[in-house]
Each structure stands twice: as structure tokens, then as C-alpha cells.
Design a protein around this motif. Structure first.
Motif, PDB file in Angstrom:
ATOM      1  N   ASP A  33     -22.003 -28.002  51.552  1.00  0.00           N
ATOM      2  CA  ASP A  33     -22.424 -27.433  50.565  1.00  0.00           C
ATOM      3  C   ASP A  33     -23.583 -26.291  50.845  1.00  0.00           C
ATOM      4  N   TRP A  34     -23.315 -25.315  50.827  1.00  0.00           N
ATOM      5  CA  TRP A  34     -24.018 -24.065  51.360  1.00  0.00           C
ATOM      6  C   TRP A  34     -25.238 -23.481  50.342  1.00  0.00           C
ATOM      7  N   SER A  35     -25.141 -24.066  49.194  1.00  0.00           N
ATOM      8  CA  SER A  35     -26.287 -23.836  48.289  1.00  0.00           C
ATOM      9  C   SER A  35     -27.524 -24.754  48.577  1.00  0.00           C
ATOM     10  N   ARG A  36     -27.573 -25.699  49.440  1.00  0.00           N
ATOM     11  CA  ARG A  36     -28.452 -26.707  50.023  1.00  0.00           C
ATOM     12  C   ARG A  36     -28.795 -26.077  51.397  1.00  0.00           C
ATOM     13  N   PRO A  37     -30.146 -26.019  51.837  1.00  0.00           N
ATOM     14  CA  PRO A  37     -30.516 -25.818  53.122  1.00  0.00           C
ATOM     15  C   PRO A  37     -29.975 -26.652  54.218  1.00  0.00           C
ATOM     16  N   LYS A  61     -26.036 -27.138  69.748  1.00  0.00           N
ATOM     17  CA  LYS A  61     -27.004 -27.145  68.499  1.00  0.00           C
ATOM     18  C   LYS A  61     -26.823 -28.598  68.052  1.00  0.00           C
ATOM     19  N   LEU A  62     -27.565 -29.053  66.962  1.00  0.00           N
ATOM     20  CA  LEU A  62     -27.461 -30.066  66.220  1.00  0.00           C
ATOM     21  C   LEU A  62     -28.159 -29.578  64.693  1.00  0.00           C
ATOM     22  N   VAL A  63     -26.973 -29.740  63.737  1.00  0.00           N
ATOM     23  CA  VAL A  63     -27.524 -29.032  62.343  1.00  0.00           C
ATOM     24  C   VAL A  63     -27.519 -30.227  61.471  1.00  0.00           C
ATOM     25  N   ARG A  64     -28.376 -30.305  60.650  1.00  0.00           N
ATOM     26  CA  ARG A  64     -28.359 -30.970  59.506  1.00  0.00           C
ATOM     27  C   ARG A  64     -27.817 -30.303  58.135  1.00  0.00           C
ATOM     28  N   VAL A  65     -26.593 -30.884  57.626  1.00  0.00           N
ATOM     29  CA  VAL A  65     -26.031 -30.183  56.466  1.00  0.00           C
ATOM     30  C   VAL A  65     -25.792 -30.965  55.419  1.00  0.00           C
ATOM     31  N   HIS A  66     -25.573 -30.598  54.258  1.00  0.00           N
ATOM     32  CA  HIS A  66     -25.115 -31.330  53.028  1.00  0.00           C
ATOM     33  C   HIS A  66     -23.367 -31.199  52.830  1.00  0.00           C
ATOM     34  N   VAL A  75     -25.225 -35.166  56.513  1.00  0.00           N
ATOM     35  CA  VAL A  75     -24.524 -35.582  57.890  1.00  0.00           C
ATOM     36  C   VAL A  75     -25.035 -34.582  58.973  1.00  0.00           C
ATOM     37  N   LEU A  76     -24.497 -34.604  60.041  1.00  0.00           N
ATOM     38  CA  LEU A  76     -24.890 -33.701  61.201  1.00  0.00           C
ATOM     39  C   LEU A  76     -23.640 -33.248  61.761  1.00  0.00           C
ATOM     40  N   VAL A  77     -24.020 -32.140  62.155  1.00  0.00           N
ATOM     41  CA  VAL A  77     -23.013 -31.064  62.855  1.00  0.00           C
ATOM     42  C   VAL A  77     -23.199 -30.824  64.215  1.00  0.00           C
ATOM     43  N   HIS A  78     -22.575 -31.390  65.320  1.00  0.00           N
ATOM     44  CA  HIS A  78     -23.136 -31.250  66.731  1.00  0.00           C
ATOM     45  C   HIS A  78     -22.210 -30.139  67.171  1.00  0.00           C
ATOM     46  N   PHE A  94     -18.519 -36.881  73.825  1.00  0.00           N
ATOM     47  CA  PHE A  94     -18.438 -38.151  73.513  1.00  0.00           C
ATOM     48  C   PHE A  94     -19.912 -38.901  73.524  1.00  0.00           C
ATOM     49  N   VAL A  95     -20.510 -38.450  74.672  1.00  0.00           N
ATOM     50  CA  VAL A  95     -21.733 -39.045  74.919  1.00  0.00           C
ATOM     51  C   VAL A  95     -22.885 -38.505  74.025  1.00  0.00           C
ATOM     52  N   TYR A  96     -22.884 -37.086  73.467  1.00  0.00           N
ATOM     53  CA  TYR A  96     -23.777 -36.752  72.667  1.00  0.00           C
ATOM     54  C   TYR A  96     -23.425 -37.207  71.321  1.00  0.00           C
ATOM     55  N   ASN A  97     -22.284 -37.290  70.921  1.00  0.00           N
ATOM     56  CA  ASN A  97     -21.902 -37.703  69.719  1.00  0.00           C
ATOM     57  C   ASN A  97     -22.493 -39.043  69.347  1.00  0.00           C
ATOM     58  N   TYR A  98     -22.128 -39.975  70.222  1.00  0.00           N
ATOM     59  CA  TYR A  98     -22.576 -41.312  69.983  1.00  0.00           C
ATOM     60  C   TYR A  98     -24.231 -41.485  70.143  1.00  0.00           C
ATOM     61  N   ARG A  99     -24.815 -40.620  70.983  1.00  0.00           N
ATOM     62  CA  ARG A  99     -26.193 -40.724  71.066  1.00  0.00           C
ATOM     63  C   ARG A  99     -26.899 -40.195  69.789  1.00  0.00           C
ATOM     64  N   VAL A 100     -26.251 -39.275  69.091  1.00  0.00           N
ATOM     65  CA  VAL A 100     -26.642 -38.693  67.682  1.00  0.00           C
ATOM     66  C   VAL A 100     -26.591 -39.666  66.671  1.00  0.00           C
ATOM     67  N   TYR A 101     -25.481 -40.464  66.858  1.00  0.00           N
ATOM     68  CA  TYR A 101     -25.233 -41.296  65.537  1.00  0.00           C
ATOM     69  C   TYR A 101     -26.099 -42.674  65.821  1.00  0.00           C
ATOM     70  N   ASP A 102     -26.510 -43.150  67.024  1.00  0.00           N
ATOM     71  CA  ASP A 102     -27.124 -43.991  67.563  1.00  0.00           C
ATOM     72  C   ASP A 102     -28.655 -43.852  66.866  1.00  0.00           C
ATOM     73  N   ARG A 103     -29.177 -42.318  67.182  1.00  0.00           N
ATOM     74  CA  ARG A 103     -30.354 -42.074  66.761  1.00  0.00           C
ATOM     75  C   ARG A 103     -30.500 -41.811  65.102  1.00  0.00           C
ATOM     76  N   TYR A 104     -29.605 -41.370  64.340  1.00  0.00           N
ATOM     77  CA  TYR A 104     -29.800 -41.119  63.022  1.00  0.00           C
ATOM     78  C   TYR A 104     -29.011 -42.174  62.008  1.00  0.00           C
ATOM     79  N   ARG A 105     -27.927 -42.589  62.715  1.00  0.00           N
ATOM     80  CA  ARG A 105     -27.145 -43.691  61.634  1.00  0.00           C
ATOM     81  C   ARG A 105     -26.641 -42.849  60.478  1.00  0.00           C
ATOM     82  N   ARG A 106     -26.279 -41.453  60.963  1.00  0.00           N
ATOM     83  CA  ARG A 106     -25.149 -40.615  60.178  1.00  0.00           C
ATOM     84  C   ARG A 106     -23.925 -40.230  60.437  1.00  0.00           C
ATOM     85  N   PRO A 107     -23.120 -39.910  59.779  1.00  0.00           N
ATOM     86  CA  PRO A 107     -21.932 -39.257  60.194  1.00  0.00           C
ATOM     87  C   PRO A 107     -22.112 -38.106  61.225  1.00  0.00           C
ATOM     88  N   VAL A 108     -21.342 -37.994  62.056  1.00  0.00           N
ATOM     89  CA  VAL A 108     -21.559 -36.707  63.166  1.00  0.00           C
ATOM     90  C   VAL A 108     -20.204 -36.143  63.422  1.00  0.00           C
TER      91      VAL A 108
END
Length: 334
Positions: A33-37, A61-66, A75-78, A94-108
Motif C-alpha cells: 500500500d504505497w498510499s501509506r508511508p 536495507k530494511l524497510v517497514r511497509v504496509h 510488515v518488513l522488506v529485507h 537466512f541469518v538476516y531474515n530470522y534475526r529481523v523476525y526475532d527482533r520485530y515478530r513481524r513477517p519479513v
């Protein structure tokens, strides 16, 4: 010519992230949803990846999007832009993906753009199995080399990353051939001026092209002279900004080269002096060209002053030139 792909990718991805996604990952783009920041989480990602340096890359990069289907949830785009073959690349994803998930508990979602010169290297997954347990990640990749046979099509596309892709591919293709690179860079620069794009986009993309497609000083000066001709013919007003970009890039590259030289031992004093003289001559020639475009051809006195100036003096005068309305303001002592 030592080509630097790293710095311009960082800037252009941040400045034009929706267009980056639309060009390289259209399915993911369509779900956001690009209408949201969207927010870049650079500091947070740096903290997560500090002790997981598993290979050389251009950018992560790690980007938070809707998403359009996610309601209020984000959710997060890695994103990884990888510049060379690396046998550990899939494991790093693989390492970065699970670390991001472990930190935010959001889909990556992990996405990879591969900009290396190989057509065959295509890592897409990492997995292991142990005692009946299996761990696996599959991630989409885009290979820049897949665009190598689509140059004519890229020249017609409106997305700015078509030109970024061309600049990257043509830089690889013309490595060691300055004259061919000059022709290619001039073609892309003219194309920028033909597009009905806003001023800032043209400036941003020119910076990327100018940084990636490094030219020797004499060919670079010829190209900038051609830009001035384009602007006079098309009554455009980008040159002041492009002058600033070119000078900033020159200063940044000079500092980078200086740091690289400083790390190398055993340089002979004569070679160091020759390098300094070459830098002084290049800076003097560039400033003379800029002065001629704004104030007319420099007279003998001005050229003599440039010829004997130090690098420090030339740097100061170049900075003065940016806002100068006369020759006296350029050479004013501050």
C-alpha cells in the motif's frame, strides 16, 4: 578507472524505493500500500547485522511497509543488492531474515538484486535438515545481467531504474575502454534531458550515472561541456546543480583515493609527487572549463594563476565558484 558501484545504489534506492520495487519486484510492489508511508530502518538493521558479516555486498536495507491486505498491520522488506559471487550469500539471507523476525515478530520478505557480471550464479534458497527437523528459506532474486540483451527496451522505459540498470551494465561492459564509456555515458545523459521528468529526479539520476561511469579528467571535461550545450539548446537550468554534484563527487572520490593510498605501504616519494601533480592539473583544467562557461575564456593571467595553484587553493576557488557572480569573487580570500 576504479569503478565504484556502492555509494550511488544506496542513494538512489532510498530516494526512489517505490520505483525500485516496481521495476525489479513488480509482484511485491503490487501488494504494498504505497498510499501509506514506508520507513527505512537503517540503524536497527545495522545493529542486527553487525556481527553477521558474511560476505561483500553493495547494499542491505530494511524497510517497514504496509500491505494492501494487511489492514493496520505492517510488515518488513529485507533488501540485499549483491555485487559479487559469494558462496555464503544464501546463508546470510537466512541469518538476516530470522534475526529481523526475532527482533520485530513481524513477517519479513527477503529480496535480492544480483549485480555481478556472472549470468550463472543464482542463489535462491538456503536450507538444512537434522534429526527430522528442516529449516528452509526461499527468496526471489533479480539478475541484472538478464537485462544485458534488452538495451533498446531499457532506453524506452519511463522507470528511472531502467537507466540505473543501463549505467551499471555499460560500466561493466566498457571497463578499460574510456572512449566507449564516454560515448555510452553521453548517450545516457542526453536521454535524461529528453525525459519529461522533474528536476530532482534528473539530478538524482545524473549523480548515479556520473558516479558509476567514471571517466578520465579530459573526457569528463568534454562531457560536461556537452551538458552545457544541451542546456543552452533546451533552455534548461540543471547545470548549477550538476556542477555541485560533479564537484562533490570529485571531492568524495579524492578523499576515498587518499584513504586507499594511505593504507598502502611502500609508495615511493616520486610517485606520490606525480599523483599530486596529476590531481592539481586535473582540478585546474576543470576549474578553467567552468570559468570559461560562466565568464568567458580565462586570460593568460588567470590561467597562470591556476597553473601554479595548490590543490588546497583550487579546492577553495572551486567552492567559491558555486555562488560567484564574477571572477573576483571566485578568487576572493575568505
Amino acid at each position: 578507472m576504479d569503478d565504484d558501484y556502492d555509494t550511488p545504489w544506496k542513494d538512489v534506492v532510498r530516494d526512489h524505493f517505490p520505483e525500485f520495487m516496481a521495476f525489479y519486484f513488480p509482484q511485491a510492489h503490487a501488494a504494498i500500500d504505497w498510499s501509506r508511508p514506508h520507513d527505512f530502518l537503517d540503524r536497527e538493521f545495522a545493529a542486527l547485522s553487525r556481527d553477521a558479516e558474511l560476505g561483500k555486498r553493495l547494499l542491505d536495507k530494511l524497510v517497514r511497509v504496509h500491505t494492501l491486505a494487511g489492514g493496520e498491520q505492517w510488515v518488513l522488506v529485507h533488501l540485499e543488492v549483491q555485487g559479487r559471487h559469494d558462496t555464503d550469500f544464501a546463508e546470510r539471507i537466512f541469518v538476516y531474515n530470522y534475526r529481523v523476525y526475532d527482533r520485530y515478530r513481524r513477517p519479513v520478505a527477503s529480496l535480492a538484486l544480483l549485480t555481478d557480471a556472472s549470468k550463472r550464479w543464482r542463489p535462491r534458497a538456503f536450507s538444512y535438515r537434522l534429526l527430522g527437523c528442516q529449516m528452509r528459506i526461499d527468496f526471489p532474486i533479480v539478475k541484472l545481467q538478464d537485462y544485458a540483451d534488452r538495451v533498446d527496451q531499457l532506453l524506452t522505459l519511463d522507470n528511472p531504474f531502467a537507466l540505473v540498470t543501463l549505467a551499471h551494465l555499460l560500466t561493466q561492459k566498457t571497463k578499460g575502454d574510456a572512449h566507449r564509456r564516454h560515448v555510452a555515458k553521453w548517450r545516457l545523459t542526453k536521454l535524461l534531458y529528453e525525459r519529461d521528468w522533474d528536476r530532482q529526479r534528473i539530478i538524482n539520476l545524473y549523480r548515479v550515472i556520473d558516479w558509476i561511469m567514471t571517466l578520465p579528467p579530459e573526457l569528463d571535461a568534454r562531457l560536461r561541456h556537452g551538458i552545457l550545450y544541451l542546456e543552452r539548446r533546451n533552455t534548461m537550468t540543471y547545470m548549477s546543480s550538476i556542477e555541485r554534484i560533479g564537484m562533490q563527487i570529485g571531492l568524495e572520490k579524492g578523499l576515498k583515493e587518499g584513504r586507499q593510498v594511505g593504507r598502502q605501504e611502500g609508495r615511493q616519494e616520486g610517485r606520490q609527487e606525480g599523483r599530486q601533480e596529476g590531481r592539481q592539473e586535473a582540478m585546474a583544467d576543470m576549474l578553467a572549463l567552468l570559468l570559461s562557461q560562466r565568464f568567458g575564456d580565462p586570460d593568460i593571467e588567470v590561467r597562470a594563476r591556476l597553473a601554479v595553484a595548490t590543490v588546497e587553493q583550487l579546492t577553495a576557488w572551486t567552492k567559491n565558484f558555486l555562488g560567484a557572480g564574477s571572477l573576483s569573487e571566485v578568487f576572493a580570500e575568505k
